[in-house]
Design an enzyme around this catalytic site. Structure first.
Site, mmCIF file in Angstrom:
data_model
loop_
_atom_site.group_PDB
_atom_site.id
_atom_site.type_symbol
_atom_site.label_atom_id
_atom_site.label_comp_id
_atom_site.label_asym_id
_atom_site.label_seq_id
_atom_site.Cartn_x
_atom_site.Cartn_y
_atom_site.Cartn_z
ATOM 1 N N ARG A 58 -3.876 8.720 -15.417
ATOM 2 C CA ARG A 58 -3.833 9.428 -14.138
ATOM 3 C C ARG A 58 -2.585 9.096 -13.337
ATOM 4 O O ARG A 58 -1.880 9.983 -12.875
ATOM 5 C CB ARG A 58 -5.075 9.084 -13.319
ATOM 6 C CG ARG A 58 -6.354 9.446 -14.021
ATOM 7 C CD ARG A 58 -7.487 8.568 -13.535
ATOM 8 N NE ARG A 58 -7.741 8.799 -12.128
ATOM 9 C CZ ARG A 58 -8.737 9.540 -11.677
ATOM 10 N NH1 ARG A 58 -9.562 10.129 -12.523
ATOM 11 N NH2 ARG A 58 -8.922 9.709 -10.396
ATOM 12 N N THR A 59 -2.329 7.832 -13.173
ATOM 13 C CA THR A 59 -1.184 7.452 -12.341
ATOM 14 C C THR A 59 0.122 7.896 -13.004
ATOM 15 O O THR A 59 1.042 8.362 -12.347
ATOM 16 C CB THR A 59 -1.189 5.926 -12.110
ATOM 17 O OG1 THR A 59 -2.451 5.557 -11.576
ATOM 18 C CG2 THR A 59 -0.104 5.511 -11.140
ATOM 19 N N LYS A 86 7.190 -4.595 -27.956
ATOM 20 C CA LYS A 86 6.669 -5.546 -28.938
ATOM 21 C C LYS A 86 7.515 -6.806 -29.059
ATOM 22 O O LYS A 86 8.681 -6.756 -29.398
ATOM 23 C CB LYS A 86 6.571 -4.855 -30.301
ATOM 24 C CG LYS A 86 5.465 -3.819 -30.322
ATOM 25 C CD LYS A 86 5.048 -3.483 -31.753
ATOM 26 C CE LYS A 86 4.022 -2.370 -31.771
ATOM 27 N NZ LYS A 86 4.615 -1.036 -31.771
ATOM 28 N N ARG A 108 3.966 -0.006 -14.290
ATOM 29 C CA ARG A 108 2.560 -0.411 -14.259
ATOM 30 C C ARG A 108 2.460 -1.621 -15.183
ATOM 31 O O ARG A 108 2.955 -1.586 -16.309
ATOM 32 C CB ARG A 108 1.683 0.732 -14.776
ATOM 33 C CG ARG A 108 0.291 0.330 -15.251
ATOM 34 C CD ARG A 108 -0.594 -0.205 -14.141
ATOM 35 N NE ARG A 108 -0.928 0.787 -13.142
ATOM 36 C CZ ARG A 108 -2.037 1.525 -13.144
ATOM 37 N NH1 ARG A 108 -2.925 1.384 -14.091
ATOM 38 N NH2 ARG A 108 -2.256 2.394 -12.185
#
Ligand SMILES: [Zn+2]
Ligand SMILES: [Zn+2]
Lengths: 312, 427
Positions: A58-59, A86, A108
């Site tokens: 969503r964000t 990674k 995020r």
């Protein structure tokens, strides 16, 4: 009042004037989203990297749409698909991102403070799209915009935030934001979910969920995560729903014009009863709409939009 | 080889404080006389003019991590020894959480060999309580003692199993080994990254409550009472732990304890801005805890100051706060921070030297002092030397200190171990 912040890391570092400017800018951005052609050239030639170390459809979608509506080029990198991530440290990642010369990095991250770490090492602007249990400034801003549109002001409102405060960056950022704008924030939830010293963010902790809801102008329910069972923060979801969930009886304790919010995704039947989530007081979908507008405003302002507007 | 130190103020707790000359011959203190009475006769007698300097017993650090074997990129026994000597230390106790763990006499022997090769400070290996620090099987205390271990500890990890701790105390007493306990209830500490409280809540970091430490301190005190064997509590950080130790001592229970300079100097506020150099375990606590630690040092509840010198590479600290390694280096700032306590009136200089040399020696069953016949392990301190801490210029291989850039007053200017000058301040 020009906007002079390079980064948007949390609500605490924004002034009342900054917040007002962001919300006002978001209002005009909303208008763009209502047009048949939902695009303006404001950020043409700018590059926005959406760096999502933690899954959040969503964000990410909201920021992506915001960038595209302002004609910026946006690239999304998520932790699961990125070879960048990674085995690399955030510092390596920062250097790699820097080499691509982006204008804005939207981050995020599962760890609190990661956006601050990146901001100190990148020339690009960093917008925090949620870090650990620390902050989620764009969510708080869209919540403030949503409430301001419904109530006309934030001043003097009673905002009840209910649920797992301890693990909620949304609760923290909203608490700081609404308090800054003159609202009164009251928190409630099981004592296992109320972190020590939360009052220092400006909230009061209500002795019961009923106390928190009583005469509230806004009720914000937080998502309950099943993992909390293993950490002994709660017993069953059924008991949670009964004692701490939002149902019609509890809504009735609030003001008649109360609005009900939730940062999503919702667990219907746990923190919020389905008929309440989808009922007349719910403004959950307005939150989603306003999310795009607020994120457009943030991208626009950190890239200098506010400065041009104020030079004459 | 003879060294004559002239005109120093000799500070040897429990003995007269005053100016004097000290003669060192073949690794031992050969004479301690009134100032100006020992002559510099003979070419082989090296003379150190120590007017304005303090001469103390060599400092002893009960708690360091030298990372060898296994993590030599952080520190080696040589670089750790250099840092210790530069900090005024003549002896250190190395914790067993190396790779492999010091749970085997061969590892203990290796540490001692490397220490002898470095030849700068005495290294007293602390061996593991349990094999691999896993908390499952007792190590061979007898063999480890024979190889040179002075104590046992699972430091780096707590002994969560109360029965293992009880048996470790009993078993160790049979070999005259000290047991050092890293007190931490791992369930209460969970995934905590800093002290629990308002700062952690604001920063969105998960908190470690004081009780994660103090419940284990109380358990170990109960076990010391049960077994009649003394226990040494490592790196005390919480006010409740200080109170529990104070009560235990008043009750005649055989417990000793140490704290570290960061716990009497800093608080959780140092974490602000996600500064990973303020991340350690146990975490920096509140101002009330800091005051309790200072009080505990002043009244003797806390016997010793130990650094918990924990070197880490830049790459292990320049990461997200949650992922950053715990611990800071401390050998080169410990004495200056202790002297700050003296300047602030918390401790007398005698008490500071008691906490940094005499008590650590006593806990190890050794004798420290500036007296004829004792090994010539001494430290010369310039109490007035102001200096700025420069992490980049430190002897330690690592740079992880929260005190970089601090201006401090007073430091070691010469360290003599076994009758040899092992450090001389160049500034
Ligand atoms: Zn430890
Ligand atoms: Zn340690």
């Amino acid at each position: 009042m020009p906007f002079d912040k390079k980064d948007i890391l949390d609500i605490a570092s924004l002034s009342v004037e900054d917040i007002q400017l962001i919300l006002d800018t978001a209002e005009s951005m909303r208008e763009i989203s209502e047009r048949p052609i939902k695009k303006v050239p404001a950020l043409r030639g700018k590059t926005v990297v959406l760096f999502f170390y933690e899954p959040s459809t969503r964000t990410r979608l909201s920021f992506d749409l915001a960038a595209k509506r302002l004609s910026a080029d946006s690239v999304a990198i998520s932790a699961d698909m990125s070879s960048l991530v990674k085995g690399e440290t955030l510092l390596d990642t920062a250097r790699n991102i820097e080499a691509m010369r982006p204008d804005v990095v939207v981050l995020r991250h599962a760890y609190s403070g990661a956006p601050q770490f990146l901001a100190g090492r990148l020339k690009a602007s960093v917008i925090n799209a949620g870090d650990g249990t620390h902050a989620h400034p764009s969510q708080a801003l869209l919540d403030m915009l949503t409430v301001r549109r419904k109530k006309g002001t934030l001043q003097g409102l009673k905002i009840a935030i209910v649920g797992d405060i301890a693990h909620s960056r949304v609760a923290r950022s909203n608490c700081v934001g609404f308090t800054k704008m003159g609202a009164q924030v009251v928190m409630a939830g099981p004592p296992t979910m109320i972190p020590k010293g939360i009052e220092t963010l400006g909230a009061t902790v209500a002795p019961s969920i009923e106390d928190a809801m009583s005469d509230a102008d806004v009720i914000m329910m937080l998502r309950i995560q099943k993992e909390r069972l293993k950490k002994f923060s709660m017993s069953t979801e059924r008991e949670y729903a009964r004692h701490f969930g939002l149902n019609r009886q509890r809504v009735a304790l609030a003001r008649q014009d109360v609005v009900i919010m939730h940062p999503g995704p919702i667990n219907r039947g746990v923190e919020i009863a389905p008929d309440v989530a989808d009922g007349p007081h719910s403004i959950i979908l307005d939150q989603v709409t306003n999310g795009v507008a607020v994120r457009m405003a943030l991208l626009y302002l950190v890239l200098g939009g506010g400065r041009h507007a104020d030079t004459d | 080889m003879q060294i004559l130190i002239r005109n120093a103020r000799i500070i040897d707790p429990g003995h007269p404080d005053g100016p004097g000359d000290v003669l060192i011959v073949d690794g031992r203190i050969a004479a301690v006389e009134a100032a100006g009475t020992l002559a510099a006769d003979g070419a082989e007698r090296q003379v150190v003019e120590a007017q304005g300097l303090w001469l103390t017993p060599g400092l002893i650090d009960l708690h360091v991590h030298f990372r060898e074997p296994g993590q030599e990129y952080k520190e080696t026994i040589l670089t750790g020894s250099q840092a210790a000597a530069a900090g005024g230390f003549t002896a250190v106790c190395t914790m067993p959480n190396t790779d492999p763990v010091n749970d085997d006499p061969a590892i203990t022997a290796l540490i001692l060999r490397q220490a002898a090769a470095a030849g700068l400070v005495r290294v007293y290996p602390v061996a593991a309580i349990s094999k691999g620090l896993k908390g499952e099987q007792l190590c061979e205390f007898g063999e480890l003692k024979a190889a040179g271990a002075v104590a046992v500890s699972d430091d780096g990890r707590p002994v969560m199993n109360g029965q293992l701790m009880r048996r470790a105390l009993e078993y160790a007493s049979g070999f005259a080994l000290r047991v050092i306990s890293h007190c931490e209830d791992l369930h209460l500490a969970e995934s905590g990254a800093m002290n629990e409280g308002a700062v952690a809540t604001r920063m969105g970091l998960s908190g470690i409550p004081n009780a994660a430490e103090s419940v284990m301190v109380m358990r170990d005190i109960a076990l010391a009472a049960l077994t009649g064997v003394s226990v040494h509590i490592a790196h005390v950080s919480a006010a409740e732990s200080v109170a529990a130790i104070r009560r235990a001592k008043a009750d005649g229970i055989n417990v000793t304890a140490e704290t570290a300079p960061h716990y009497f100097t800093l608080t959780e506020a140092a974490v602000e801005g996600y500064d990973t150099h303020a991340k350690m375990n146990p975490p920096l606590r509140s101002e009330a805890d800091r005051q309790a630690i200072r009080q505990g040092l002043a009244d003797g509840t806390l016997d010793a100051i130990a650094t918990d010198h924990a070197p880490h590479a830049v790459s292990e600290k320049e990461v997200e706060f949650d992922r950053a390694a715990n611990g800071i280096i401390g050998l080169e700032t410990s004495l200056p921070l202790g002297l700050k306590l003296v300047a602030e009136g918390v401790l007398t200089i005698e008490t500071l030297i008691e906490r940094m040399a005499i008590a650590p020696a006593r806990i190890l069953g050794l004798e420290a002092g500036v007296r004829v016949g004792l090994p010539a392990d001494v430290t010369l301190i310039d109490p007035n030397k102001e200096f700025t801490v420069r992490a980049a210029a430190m002897q330690s291989k690592s740079r992880n200190t929260p005190f970089d850039g601090w201006t401090l007053k007073g430091k070691a200017v010469m360290t003599i171990m076994d009758g040899r000058i092992v450090y001389r301040d160049q500034g």
